[in-house]
Design an enzyme around this catalytic site. Structure first.
Site, PDB file in Angstrom:
ATOM      1  N   CYS A  89     -73.859 -26.372 -23.050  1.00  0.00           N
ATOM      2  CA  CYS A  89     -73.957 -25.626 -21.405  1.00  0.00           C
ATOM      3  C   CYS A  89     -74.980 -24.172 -21.091  1.00  0.00           C
ATOM      4  CB  CYS A  89     -72.221 -26.197 -20.431  1.00  0.00           C
ATOM      5  SG  CYS A  89     -72.027 -26.385 -19.900  1.00  0.00           S
ATOM      6  N   HIS A 167     -72.136 -31.745 -22.660  1.00  0.00           N
ATOM      7  CA  HIS A 167     -70.750 -31.378 -24.119  1.00  0.00           C
ATOM      8  C   HIS A 167     -70.239 -32.777 -25.434  1.00  0.00           C
ATOM      9  CE1 HIS A 167     -68.869 -27.514 -21.812  1.00  0.00           C
ATOM     10  NE2 HIS A 167     -69.711 -28.170 -20.840  1.00  0.00           N
ATOM     11  N   GLU A 169     -69.174 -32.586 -27.600  1.00  0.00           N
ATOM     12  CA  GLU A 169     -67.272 -32.336 -28.681  1.00  0.00           C
ATOM     13  C   GLU A 169     -66.265 -33.537 -27.875  1.00  0.00           C
ATOM     14  OE1 GLU A 169     -69.068 -30.250 -26.838  1.00  0.00           O
ATOM     15  OE2 GLU A 169     -67.646 -28.976 -25.711  1.00  0.00           O
TER      16      GLU A 169
END
Ligand code: XMP
Length: 529
Positions: A89, A167, A169
């Protein structure tokens, strides 16, 4: 041990990236995004370009925009050190901007699941961004695009640099683990060397060498962290060397002191010093209703009693002070990027002169300071700490005092303790929806990050038999969270809430009404005071 460094630019998910990679078996360390990386990179190049252990650098997201005048920026040497880079990001935008590309605001912020197509394969990624790349830096190639028409994956033609606008994660991101895994293993060539077993071995041998024959004093709160720290000390040093001190402030949960004592003795503790100080705390709190004042009085009294009781132990000056500080207590998350602070939340430690003195003398031991909360739980299980302690929800240092709004009295503590114990008992008995993949017995309690009852300073009208009565109003709070920094309300099935409320009002006669707190954090906090 191979490791990945994470440069934190203030994203809420930086810690999550760290945890995901550790779950893959690779050690991660979070550094403030603007850290001077000189020493680390010099050591890396001395070790033949692979940093001995440092194998790659991840640039996190951020609430900032790269074109803002004071936007956080990494040490420029990351672009010449030869190590693989992954920008996530803001991290991607940063890499692009720093290398001559352009970044600009989106017409409309993108948030949530958005499809991306990477080399012909489409999956749902998870986005949260207000800026996008508008011109790629020289050498960068777009290999993935979002359905909304923006660059989603960018790689460098010659250097081992990768960037994701989304993202990986976040669990809602499809293929997120696969992506992190291919960076860590495929590109950085990390070996899996992070395991709890290996960690325990290293910590234990370091601890034994450092402490020698000196006594160690650990302040126990009854929570997971200090109990696991106690277990680690007791399994490393002769138990006769380990002193554990616990204060029963009268602001504890039901039966807490007995449970703590039992758990410690089961671990082989020989010196458990239980300090009974309910009267002192309740008299200090008498007449006080202002939240900050209550906290201050409690904090000060903790320090006074801690000093008095420590002196009574007559330990030699050479004793070590241990505390269950976690990795997450030490790093700043999302705030004050660039100013890494030594934040310690635990009530024992804040500004304690004893901790300060011991730190100056180099006699502080923090054996959990590299671990996340869930890793501490895993360590607890490995060290055979009682499952009831390992799965226990966090509990604030000032205890029930911040859950009794207004003045704290013994009577109110007793009412709240009873109601809270029923709530928790019900949560432990009721099956949770996420039965798979959780250690221990899976119940609503295990599915919830933190749950408790709060006693409000209001009474409301009700009927008991034919008589009108005024009972206290109780609020139930249950939230999900990764680290307590943000929280979502737990979406109970209504049946559970209705039955729990009935049991509380039927059993605790002073409670006339039960409400459920439906506020997320932010804007509310987890605790009510
Ligand atoms: P808040 O209420 O700030 O809480 O959203 C975040 C997490 O921290 C815990 N908490 C405390 N823990 N001493 C502690 O040791 C404190 O004074 C304290 N205040 C809040 C809270 O229970 C939640 O887990």
């Amino acid at each position: 041990m191979d490791k990945i460094i994470l440069l934190d630019f203030g994203s809420q998910t930086t810690q999550l990236i760290g945890r995901r990679i550790r779950e893959l078996g690779v050690y991660t360390e979070i550094l403030s995004g603007e850290t001077d990386l000189g020493p680390l990179l010099e050591e890396t190049s001395r070790n033949g370009g692979t940093a001995g252990t440092l194998r790659g650098i991840i640039l996190s997201g951020s609430p900032e925009s790269v074109y803002a005048p004071d936007a956080p920026a990494p040490d420029k040497r990351i672009y010449s050190c030869g190590l693989p880079l992954l920008g996530i990001c803001y991290g991607l935008q940063r890499m692009n901007f720093d290398n001559g590309g352009k970044v600009a605001p989106l017409p409309k912020r993108e948030y949530g699941g958005i499809k991306v197509t990477v080399r012909g394969s489409t999956f749902t990624a998870w986005m949260s961004h207000g800026d996008t790349l508008t011109e790629l830096a020289p050498g960068f190639i777009e290999t993935g695009r979002s359905e909304t028409g923006y660059p989603a994956v960018v790689v460098h033609g010659e250097k081992p640099w990768y960037g994701l606008q989304f993202h990986p994660e976040v669990t809602h991101c499809e293929r997120g683990t696969e992506i992190l895994s291919s960076f860590v293993f495929g590109i950085c060539r990390c070996r899996k060397s992070w395991s709890m077993k290996a960690y325990v071995e290293t910590v234990r041998s370091e601890l034994a060498a450092r402490v020698g024959a000196s006594p160690v004093l650990l302040l126990i709160s009854g929570g997971v962290d200090s109990t696991v720290a106690a277990a680690l000390l007791l399994k490393t040093l002769p138990p006769s060397q380990v002193h554990l001190m616990y204060m029963d402030t009268g602001l504890m949960r039901k039966d807490e002191t007995a449970q703590v004592k039992r758990a410690l003795e089961k671990l082989g503790a020989q010196h458990v010093h239980i300090v009974m100080c309910e009267t002192e705390f309740l008299s200090a709190l008498k007449g006080l209703s202002e939240p900050e004042l209550k906290r201050k009085v409690i904090g000060d009294l903790f320090i006074t009693i801690q000093e008095r009781e420590t002196a009574r132990l007559n330990l030699p000056d050479s004793y070590f002070l241990a505390q269950g500080t976690l990795y997450t207590d030490l790093i700043e998350s999302g705030k004050g990027v660039g100013k890494k602070a030594h934040v310690i939340k635990s009530h024992h430690n804040v500004g304690s002169p004893l901790v300060e003195t011991k730190r100056k003398e180099g006699r502080i031991i923090e054996p959990l300071d590299k671990l996340y909360k869930d890793e501490v739980r895993a360590l607890g299980r490995l060290l055979k700490v009682d499952e009831d302690v390992v799965r226990r929800h966090p509990f604030p240092g000032p205890g029930l005092a911040v859950r009794i709004l207004g003045e704290v009295t013994k009577e109110k503590c007793d009412i709240l303790r009873e109601a809270d114990a029923i709530f928790i008992d019900e949560l432990k008995k009721r099956p949770g929806p996420q039965l798979a993949g959780k250690a221990g017995s899976s119940s609503l309690y295990d599915d919830i990050w933190q749950a408790f009852a709060v006693l409000l300073p209001v009474r409301s009208v009700g009927v008991a038999g034919d008589v009108r009565k005024y009972g206290w109003v109780l609020a139930l709070r249950a939230i999900t969270s990764a680290d307590g920094m943000t929280a979502d309300v737990y979406p109970f099935p209504p049946k559970d809430l209705l039955e729990i409320s009935t049991r509380i009002t039927n059993t605790v006669k002073d409670v006339g009404r039960v409400t459920y707190d439906i506020s997320s954090k932010p804007p509310a906090t987890i605790e009510w005071e």
